[in-house]
Motif scaffolding. Structure first.
Motif, PDB file in Angstrom:
ATOM      1  N   VAL A  31       0.825  -1.203   0.000  1.00 44.15           N
ATOM      2  CA  VAL A  31       0.000   0.000   0.000  1.00 44.15           C
ATOM      3  C   VAL A  31       0.863   1.259   0.000  1.00 44.15           C
ATOM      4  CG1 VAL A  31      -1.758   1.280   1.265  1.00 44.15           C
ATOM      5  CG2 VAL A  31      -1.904  -1.201   1.133  1.00 44.15           C
ATOM      6  N   LEU A  32       1.908   1.287   0.823  1.00 39.27           N
ATOM      7  CA  LEU A  32       2.745   2.488   0.886  1.00 39.27           C
ATOM      8  C   LEU A  32       3.393   2.784  -0.460  1.00 39.27           C
ATOM      9  CD1 LEU A  32       3.825   4.847   2.470  1.00 39.27           C
ATOM     10  CD2 LEU A  32       5.707   3.408   3.243  1.00 39.27           C
ATOM     11  N   GLY A  33       3.728   1.770  -1.226  1.00 36.58           N
ATOM     12  CA  GLY A  33       4.302   2.002  -2.549  1.00 36.58           C
ATOM     13  C   GLY A  33       3.347   2.734  -3.466  1.00 36.58           C
ATOM     14  N   THR A  34       2.065   2.466  -3.335  1.00 36.42           N
ATOM     15  CA  THR A  34       1.060   3.158  -4.129  1.00 36.42           C
ATOM     16  C   THR A  34       0.820   4.572  -3.608  1.00 36.42           C
ATOM     17  OG1 THR A  34      -0.025   1.082  -4.736  1.00 36.42           O
ATOM     18  CG2 THR A  34      -1.366   3.070  -4.862  1.00 36.42           C
ATOM     19  N   VAL A  35       0.851   4.751  -2.294  1.00 30.79           N
ATOM     20  CA  VAL A  35       0.534   6.039  -1.674  1.00 30.79           C
ATOM     21  C   VAL A  35       1.732   7.000  -1.682  1.00 30.79           C
ATOM     22  CG1 VAL A  35      -0.159   7.112   0.512  1.00 30.79           C
ATOM     23  CG2 VAL A  35      -1.240   4.999  -0.239  1.00 30.79           C
ATOM     24  N   GLN A  36       2.960   6.471  -1.676  1.00 33.31           N
ATOM     25  CA  GLN A  36       4.148   7.316  -1.527  1.00 33.31           C
ATOM     26  C   GLN A  36       4.261   8.440  -2.559  1.00 33.31           C
ATOM     27  OE1 GLN A  36       6.366   7.051   1.233  1.00 33.31           O
ATOM     28  NE2 GLN A  36       6.692   9.104   0.428  1.00 33.31           N
ATOM     29  N   PRO A  37       3.996   8.219  -3.843  1.00 37.13           N
ATOM     30  CA  PRO A  37       4.077   9.340  -4.795  1.00 37.13           C
ATOM     31  C   PRO A  37       3.123  10.485  -4.436  1.00 37.13           C
ATOM     32  CG  PRO A  37       4.059   7.262  -5.975  1.00 37.13           C
ATOM     33  CD  PRO A  37       3.764   6.943  -4.532  1.00 37.13           C
ATOM     34  N   PHE A  38       1.936  10.153  -3.960  1.00 35.94           N
ATOM     35  CA  PHE A  38       0.992  11.187  -3.508  1.00 35.94           C
ATOM     36  C   PHE A  38       1.569  11.954  -2.322  1.00 35.94           C
ATOM     37  CE2 PHE A  38      -2.243  12.209  -0.297  1.00 35.94           C
ATOM     38  CZ  PHE A  38      -2.905  13.227  -0.964  1.00 35.94           C
ATOM     39  N   LEU A  39       2.138  11.223  -1.348  1.00 39.73           N
ATOM     40  CA  LEU A  39       2.730  11.871  -0.181  1.00 39.73           C
ATOM     41  C   LEU A  39       3.911  12.751  -0.579  1.00 39.73           C
ATOM     42  CD1 LEU A  39       2.679   8.926   2.385  1.00 39.73           C
ATOM     43  CD2 LEU A  39       1.069  10.839   2.210  1.00 39.73           C
ATOM     44  N   ASP A  40       4.724  12.286  -1.516  1.00 39.61           N
ATOM     45  CA  ASP A  40       5.859  13.082  -1.987  1.00 39.61           C
ATOM     46  C   ASP A  40       5.387  14.393  -2.613  1.00 39.61           C
ATOM     47  OD1 ASP A  40       7.615  11.116  -1.117  1.00 39.61           O
ATOM     48  OD2 ASP A  40       7.856  10.230  -3.115  1.00 39.61           O
ATOM     49  N   ALA A  41       4.345  14.314  -3.432  1.00 39.09           N
ATOM     50  CA  ALA A  41       3.801  15.529  -4.056  1.00 39.09           C
ATOM     51  C   ALA A  41       3.199  16.454  -3.005  1.00 39.09           C
ATOM     52  CB  ALA A  41       2.761  15.157  -5.111  1.00 39.09           C
ATOM     53  N   LEU A  42       2.489  15.887  -2.055  1.00 41.06           N
ATOM     54  CA  LEU A  42       1.879  16.678  -0.983  1.00 41.06           C
ATOM     55  C   LEU A  42       2.940  17.386  -0.149  1.00 41.06           C
ATOM     56  CD1 LEU A  42      -0.879  17.321   0.348  1.00 41.06           C
ATOM     57  CD2 LEU A  42      -0.490  15.341   1.828  1.00 41.06           C
ATOM     58  N   ALA A  43       4.067  16.723   0.086  1.00 40.35           N
ATOM     59  CA  ALA A  43       5.134  17.274   0.924  1.00 40.35           C
ATOM     60  C   ALA A  43       5.788  18.506   0.306  1.00 40.35           C
ATOM     61  CB  ALA A  43       6.187  16.205   1.197  1.00 40.35           C
ATOM     62  N   THR A  44       5.599  18.739  -0.986  1.00 38.34           N
ATOM     63  CA  THR A  44       6.184  19.918  -1.633  1.00 38.34           C
ATOM     64  C   THR A  44       5.356  21.179  -1.388  1.00 38.34           C
ATOM     65  OG1 THR A  44       5.033  19.581  -3.741  1.00 38.34           O
ATOM     66  CG2 THR A  44       7.182  18.481  -3.457  1.00 38.34           C
ATOM     67  N   ARG A  45       4.159  21.025  -0.847  1.00 37.10           N
ATOM     68  CA  ARG A  45       3.283  22.181  -0.598  1.00 37.10           C
ATOM     69  C   ARG A  45       3.729  22.915   0.666  1.00 37.10           C
ATOM     70  NH1 ARG A  45      -2.732  20.848  -2.340  1.00 37.10           N
ATOM     71  NH2 ARG A  45      -2.671  23.098  -2.316  1.00 37.10           N
ATOM     72  N   PRO A  46       3.652  24.230   0.659  1.00 37.44           N
ATOM     73  CA  PRO A  46       4.052  25.011   1.842  1.00 37.44           C
ATOM     74  C   PRO A  46       3.255  24.606   3.080  1.00 37.44           C
ATOM     75  CG  PRO A  46       3.659  26.445  -0.047  1.00 37.44           C
ATOM     76  CD  PRO A  46       3.198  25.070  -0.444  1.00 37.44           C
ATOM     77  N   GLY A  47       3.947  24.456   4.186  1.00 37.03           N
ATOM     78  CA  GLY A  47       3.299  24.145   5.456  1.00 37.03           C
ATOM     79  C   GLY A  47       2.984  22.682   5.691  1.00 37.03           C
ATOM     80  N   VAL A  48       3.243  21.826   4.703  1.00 35.62           N
ATOM     81  CA  VAL A  48       2.947  20.406   4.854  1.00 35.62           C
ATOM     82  C   VAL A  48       4.173  19.685   5.407  1.00 35.62           C
ATOM     83  CG1 VAL A  48       2.388  18.260   3.643  1.00 35.62           C
ATOM     84  CG2 VAL A  48       1.234  20.376   3.018  1.00 35.62           C
ATOM     85  N   LYS A  49       3.951  18.919   6.455  1.00 34.58           N
ATOM     86  CA  LYS A  49       5.020  18.106   7.043  1.00 34.58           C
ATOM     87  C   LYS A  49       4.486  16.693   7.176  1.00 34.58           C
ATOM     88  CE  LYS A  49       7.765  17.389  11.129  1.00 34.58           C
ATOM     89  NZ  LYS A  49       7.614  17.309  12.550  1.00 34.58           N
ATOM     90  N   ILE A  50       5.283  15.726   6.759  1.00 33.74           N
ATOM     91  CA  ILE A  50       4.875  14.326   6.844  1.00 33.74           C
ATOM     92  C   ILE A  50       5.783  13.620   7.837  1.00 33.74           C
ATOM     93  CG2 ILE A  50       4.690  12.145   5.584  1.00 33.74           C
ATOM     94  CD1 ILE A  50       3.954  13.782   3.113  1.00 33.74           C
ATOM     95  N   ASP A  51       5.168  12.868   8.727  1.00 34.15           N
ATOM     96  CA  ASP A  51       5.916  12.108   9.719  1.00 34.15           C
ATOM     97  C   ASP A  51       5.455  10.661   9.633  1.00 34.15           C
ATOM     98  OD1 ASP A  51       7.541  11.414  11.808  1.00 34.15           O
ATOM     99  OD2 ASP A  51       6.331  12.357  13.352  1.00 34.15           O
TER     100      ASP A  51
END
Length: 115
Positions: A31-51
């Motif tokens: 599942v993470l392999g499918t979701v990771q590209p979305f998370l990577d794109a989201l992480a480029t947005r200002p104020g977004v932090k992924i933990d």
């Protein structure tokens, strides 16, 4: 390459709202392999932090706070480890750390005691 699952379902918590997100265009066995590209794109947005955290309690606590989102990923079955490598190749970031949070604590403690 082998075949992947037809869909992935993810439990999502946002404040007090809980739902299930279904991904129809699965790109990886895990599942993470499918979701990771979305998370990577989201992480480029200002104020977004992924933990990346371990344990359902921690996801509930952090995902339940205003402005946060918690995604519950299914655990990686240790018996499927080699199959996932064969099907997907390199494992997605953070998937090599398998097990629950309390298991990690003991692993880290052992690392300090035994060099």
């Amino acid at each position: 390459q082998g075949t992947t699952a037809a869909t992935h379902a993810l439990a999502v918590l946002c404040g007090t709202a809980f739902g299930v997100l279904t991904v129809d265009k699965v790109t990886h066995n895990l599942v993470l392999g499918t979701v990771q590209p979305f998370l990577d794109a989201l992480a480029t947005r200002p104020g977004v932090k992924i933990d990346y955290i371990h344990g359902e309690d921690a996801v509930r606590e952090l995902g339940g706070k205003p402005g946060n989102i918690g995604i519950f990923l299914p655990p990686v079955d240790k018996s499927s480890f080699f199959r996932s490598v064969i099907v997907d190749g390199v494992l997605p970031r953070k998937t090599f750390s398998m097990g629950e949070a309390d298991e990690k604590r003991f692993y880290l403690e052992c690392r300090r005691i035994v060099p």
